[in-house]
Enzyme design. Structure first.
Site, short mmCIF file in Angstrom:
data_model
loop_
_atom_site.label_atom_id
_atom_site.label_comp_id
_atom_site.label_asym_id
_atom_site.label_seq_id
_atom_site.Cartn_x
_atom_site.Cartn_y
_atom_site.Cartn_z
N ASP A 186 40.44 37.88 37.18
CA ASP A 186 41.41 38.95 37.49
C ASP A 186 42.40 38.55 38.57
O ASP A 186 42.88 39.40 39.33
CB ASP A 186 40.68 40.24 37.91
CG ASP A 186 39.64 40.65 36.91
OD1 ASP A 186 39.94 40.59 35.71
OD2 ASP A 186 38.53 41.02 37.32
N HIS A 210 43.16 39.91 30.03
CA HIS A 210 44.35 39.70 30.84
C HIS A 210 45.25 40.89 30.64
O HIS A 210 45.40 41.37 29.52
CB HIS A 210 45.14 38.48 30.37
CG HIS A 210 44.38 37.21 30.43
ND1 HIS A 210 43.92 36.69 31.61
CD2 HIS A 210 44.02 36.35 29.47
CE1 HIS A 210 43.31 35.56 31.36
NE2 HIS A 210 43.34 35.32 30.07
#
Ligand code: GDP
Length: 430
Positions: free
Chosen positions: A12, A40
């Site tokens: 992340d 994503h």
């Protein structure tokens, strides 16, 4: 030229955005590991997307997007994702799937759920996407490669062998319904019809592409600290998250990877269980979580709140080193603009001794953060395009982090959009 985009930490970090941005000058983007367990988030002209399986290059019509052999291919998830993006006006991307990629089977997802249930409180915090059972089977040599779909007799024999073993576990360990061979075969035949047009000898394709001088991007998932060897084992993912694995998971020579862009976020966040030395709690964490990323730090796949922490120099230095970093993309810096003072973790205190070397898991559990407090810049830096236009304290923050990490920060991301990027020349660049 081949470049890799990877994460230094727990995932992340904003790899999707950097990949989407760098894909502009690329011909081919490859996913080389992992599966639909992480995602994503990408914001571009078409809207906001959460990609789990598709490479982050699918928004351009000049790129080819490849699912490499190292990926845990979940066929229905891949097709749902393709439908989702084309439904929002993105042209059908050019996709290739490695004939050596293995497929996530419906029972992998079930086993993931059953095992987490069985472990109860001691669970790993899996996203229950079947990734751990998938990779276990791959290395136990009972997984299913895409190429097997094209020989029905040997596929049937393979299914029969596997089902015997799985049913023993289902019946006796988990007390759950048994698997049906015919049902699995039928599902795989559906998968075959879905992926047939895209299946390709990817390593041969890439060999030629490299010879032709194409620009190739390897897109990693998660980050160093989730690597099964170098991460916080056992609270890791099941496939290597390192750039070096890009060569294997795509099928290219390791010496072709010329640039390794390690994405490092300006503060820390993590999902799942495991030691997280610079973690913060309470209101402080809630505020950073709410302001973080683009619309808050919540999992792209699960929606669950991420654990939050201050920037961790120890973990990030280690994370960059193991990736073989040539460039750091320092992301989500704009989010810190609200803070008067910004603590940064510069060392770990373990049993009375301070270290800046990232330890193995048992010691890591005992580590306490040594914090240094830097001054905030107290303004919104979004929209700034030149390094020198950043407020002085913001530059100081970047330069302090760079010095601690020992790798060049050549890109600073100050917003979720493609154009929110500041290029910078670093003294540390070779
Ligand atoms: P990845 O798995 O490494 O691609 O990271 P995620 O996509 O899960 O998390 C990154 C989040 O931060 C996404 O919501 C992005 O849109 C957002 N993001 C990326 N770069 C920036 C940035 O520089 N500033 C802000 N505010 N958000 C960013």
């Amino acid at each position: 030229m081949v470049r890799a985009i990877v994460g230094a930490n727990w995932g992340d970090e904003g790899k999707g955005k950097i990949t989407d941005m760098m894909a502009q000058e690329s011909d081919i983007i490859i996913r080389f590991q992992g599966g639909a367990n992480a995602g994503h988030t990408i914001v571009n002209n078409y809207g906001k997307f959460a990609l789990h399986t598709l490479p982050s290059g699918v928004f351009y019509d000049h790129t080819t997007s490849i699912i490499g052999n190292g990926v845990a291919l979940n066929v229905p998830v891949l097709f749902k994702e393709i439908k989702d993006i084309t439904g929002k006006g993105v042209p059908m991307p050019k996709i290739l799937i490695s004939d050596r990629a293995q497929m996530v089977m419906p029972y992998h997802v079930l086993f993931d759920q059953y095992e987490e249930e069985r472990l109860g409180k001691a669970s790993f915090g899996s996203t229950k996407s079947g990734i751990a059972p998938f990779y276990s089977d791959k290395y136990a040599k009972i997984g299913f490669q895409v190429q097997e779909l094209f020989d029905e007799d040997s596929l049937k024999a393979h299914i029969s062998r596997v089902v015997v073993q799985k049913n023993v576990l289902l019946e006796h360990l988990y007390k759950k319904p048994r698997l049906d061979e015919q049902e699995i075969f039928d599902t795989l035949m559906e998968y075959k019809e879905m992926i047939k047009p895209y299946v390709c000898d990817v390593s041969a394709y890439l060999w030629q592409a490299i010879k032709d001088g194409k620009n190739i991007l390897l897109e990693g998932q998660l980050g160093t600290l989730k690597d099964p060897d170098h991460g916080i084992y056992p609270m890791v993912t099941s496939s290597s998250t390192l750039a070096a694995y890009g060569a294997i998971g795509a099928g290219i020579p390791p010496y072709e990877i010329k640039q390794i862009v390690t994405v490092v976020k300006a503060y820390s966040s993590a999902v799942g269980a495991g030691a997280f030395v610079s973690e913060i709690f309470g209101d402080e964490a809630d505020e950073l979580r709410r302001r973080g990323g683009d619309g808050g730090e919540y999992g792209a796949t699960t929606g669950r709140p991420r654990r939050m922490g201050w920037f961790d120099c120890v973990a990030s230095k280690y994370g960059c080193r193991l990736q073989g970093t040539t460039d750091i993309a320092f992301t989500v810096l704009d989010v810190l603009g609200y803070l008067d003072k910004i603590p940064v973790c510069v060392g770990y205190e373990i049993e009375g001794e301070v270290t800046t070397d990232f330890p193995t898991t048992t010691k890591l559990e005992k580590a306490k953060p040594v914090l240094k407090v830097l001054d905030g810049w107290k303004c919104d830096i979004r929209g700034i395009r030149k390094y020198d236009d950043l407020p002085e304290n913001c530059r100081k923050y970047i330069e302090f982090v760079e010095e601690q990490l020992g790798f060049p920060i050549t890109m600073v991301s100050n917003g979720p959009k493609r154009e929110d990027i500041i290029y910078r020349t670093s003294k540390l660049s070779k």
